[in-house]
Design an enzyme around this catalytic site. Structure first.
Site, short mmCIF file in Angstrom:
data_model
loop_
_atom_site.label_atom_id
_atom_site.label_comp_id
_atom_site.label_asym_id
_atom_site.label_seq_id
_atom_site.Cartn_x
_atom_site.Cartn_y
_atom_site.Cartn_z
CB SER A 263 -3.95 -2.75 8.02
OG SER A 263 -3.64 -1.39 8.27
CG ASN B 23 2.37 1.05 4.68
OD1 ASN B 23 2.77 1.24 5.81
ND2 ASN B 23 1.74 1.99 3.97
CE LYS C 245 8.41 5.25 7.53
NZ LYS C 245 8.05 3.86 7.86
CE LYS D 175 7.63 9.99 7.12
NZ LYS D 175 7.06 9.37 5.91
CD GLU E 216 4.20 4.86 5.98
OE1 GLU E 216 5.30 4.77 6.57
OE2 GLU E 216 3.11 4.63 6.54
NE ARG F 248 -4.74 5.51 6.04
CZ ARG F 248 -3.48 5.15 6.17
NH1 ARG F 248 -3.07 4.55 7.28
NH2 ARG F 248 -2.61 5.37 5.20
NE ARG G 216 -2.13 1.95 3.31
CZ ARG G 216 -1.96 1.56 4.59
NH1 ARG G 216 -2.48 0.43 5.02
NH2 ARG G 216 -1.26 2.31 5.41
CD GLU H 75 6.92 0.52 7.95
OE1 GLU H 75 5.83 1.07 7.69
OE2 GLU H 75 7.99 0.88 7.43
N GLY H 76 3.74 0.90 11.62
CA GLY H 76 2.65 0.77 12.59
C GLY H 76 2.04 2.09 13.03
#
EC number: 6.3.2.3
Length: 405
Positions: free
Chosen positions: A82, A77, A236, A295, A75, A381, A56, A299-300
């Site tokens: 998710s 993923n 990253k 950064k 970024e 989002r 993603r 992740e997360g």
């Protein structure tokens, strides 16, 4: 689809990964552990012949000084990307709300979106190419999984294709997983064709036992989503190095149009390695902190530092080699808009918001041949401008739908 090709190219270039991550792995233990497994697998020889990416790539629209807007990547993923399942359900929610309000024309304009079907299609293709009709898909899950319904949507799509999924923790793999002489993976005595990681992207998710389980999975012939090299490709530091002139051309030779499209989405990305380049980047960020984001290799969500927090971190890090475990990124400034966010415990009111657009991509490679490469849906989002960092899981952002005008 361009980013799918780029991630796949990076994952196959062991020399580029080693050179790019050389400074990071000296200071970041988590990335170093992942890289150690990568080296062990390369030394033994990769048993896996089919490779699956469920990625993603996340973007915001940068507001330019002349009033125009440009899509800039935040970024990509490459592990446990998710909300493909829940994003497949949100169009029906907004259509229903609009229909209740008798806004049927507006309801009809909500874009159809079904990433869960597309993500399952990629897993199904990898399962098929693995070549064992009785083999299972192993989903590596956390013991207490808040996002289980997002995952179930993909599981149900696979079950509709008569592909069975079992959910296990790393601890279960350590206790009951095994490899045969051909490095086929077995779990509870059943052969596994595809390992789909929805865990394993943060240091807190690994005990010594879990690291051993990850190594066992990586050594196996099973299709990993992602394999360890593809997880490293999503760090990253790799993102920052890809923005250097000449790197895309080296990884994607003879494909100038793809290179141009990719480069057009890059925001400013800056190394913090020890030396003049890193010193200059830190000085620029300290002089104009509102224009940058710090950064770490994590992740997360909820890991980035902004404003005064970033300044304090840079002052602490600027003389330390630990700074090599971070990158600096230009802060993307999208155009805010008014919207209502429906969140538990919060009053519904119009607030100034910004949105982040995620594009789901799927690719499958068999040997050196790319047999699938497609865009399978999107995720929007939205959050109030007052929140610098944090997403849906943190209770800050909400799932949304784009509305064409």
């Amino acid at each position: 689809m361009d980013f799918n090709m780029l991630v796949d190219a990076v994952s196959q270039n062991a020399a580029f990964l080693e050179q790019t991550l050389s400074s990071t792995i000296k200071r970041d233990n988590f990335t170093a552990r992942l890289f150690d497994i990568h080296k062990q697998v390369l030394k033994e020889g990769i048993a896996q012949t089919v490779f699956l990416g469920l990625n993603r790539s996340d973007y915001m629209f940068q507001r330019n000084a002349d009033g125009s807007a440009a899509l800039k990547q935040i970024e990509i993923n490459t592990i446990s990307a998710s909300f493909g399942g829940l994003a497949s359900r949100t169009p029906a929610v907004h259509r229903h709300v609009l229909n209740v309000l008798s806004k049927t024309k507006e309801a009809a304009k909500i874009l159809s979106n079904n990433p869960s079907k597309g993500l399952a299609l990629g897993i199904a293709k990898a399962w098929e190419l693995y070549g064992s009709a009785n083999a299972l898909v192993l989903l590596i899950a956390q013991e207490k999984e808040r996002n289980i319904f997002d995952q179930r949507a993909i599981e149900n799509e696979l079950l509709a294709r008569n592909i069975h999924v079992i959910r296990r923790r790393f601890e279960d793999v350590s206790e009951k997983g095994s490899l045969d002489q051909d490095r086929r993976l077995f779990m509870d005595g059943q052969e596994v064709a595809v390992v789909y990681f929805r865990d394993g992207y943060m240091p807190s998710q690994y005990s010594p036992q879990n690291w051993e389980a990850r190594l066992l999975l990586e050594r196996s012939r099973a299709v990993k989503c992602p394999d360890i090299a593809t997880q490293l490709a999503g760090t990253k530091k790799v993102q920052q190095e890809l923005s250097r002139m000449g790197i895309l051309e080296m990884l994607l030779p003879g494909q100038p149009e793809i290179v141009a499209r990719l480069r057009a989405t890059f925001a400013g990305l800056y190394s913090l390695d020890m030396g003049e380049e890193g010193d200059l980047a830190i000085a620029e960020a300290l002089a104009a902190p509102s224009q940058f984001v710090l950064k770490p290799q994590r992740e997360g969500g909820g890991n980035n530092l902004y404003g005064e927090e970033m300044v304090q971190a840079l002052e602490r890090l600027k003389e330390s080699e630990e700074r090599a475990s971070y990158i600096l990124m230009e802060k993307i400034e999208p155009e805010p808009f008014g919207n209502c966010l429906l969140r538990p415990g919060s009053p519904v009111r119009v607030v100034q918001c910004i949105s982040e657009l995620g594009i789901f991509g799927v690719y499958v490679r068999q040997g050196k041949t790319l047999v699938m490469n497609k865009h399978v849906g999107h995720l929007l989002r939205t959050k109030a401008m007052e929140h610098a960092d944090g997403g849906v899981a943190a209770g800050v952002a909400v799932l949304d739908n784009p509305y064409p005008v």
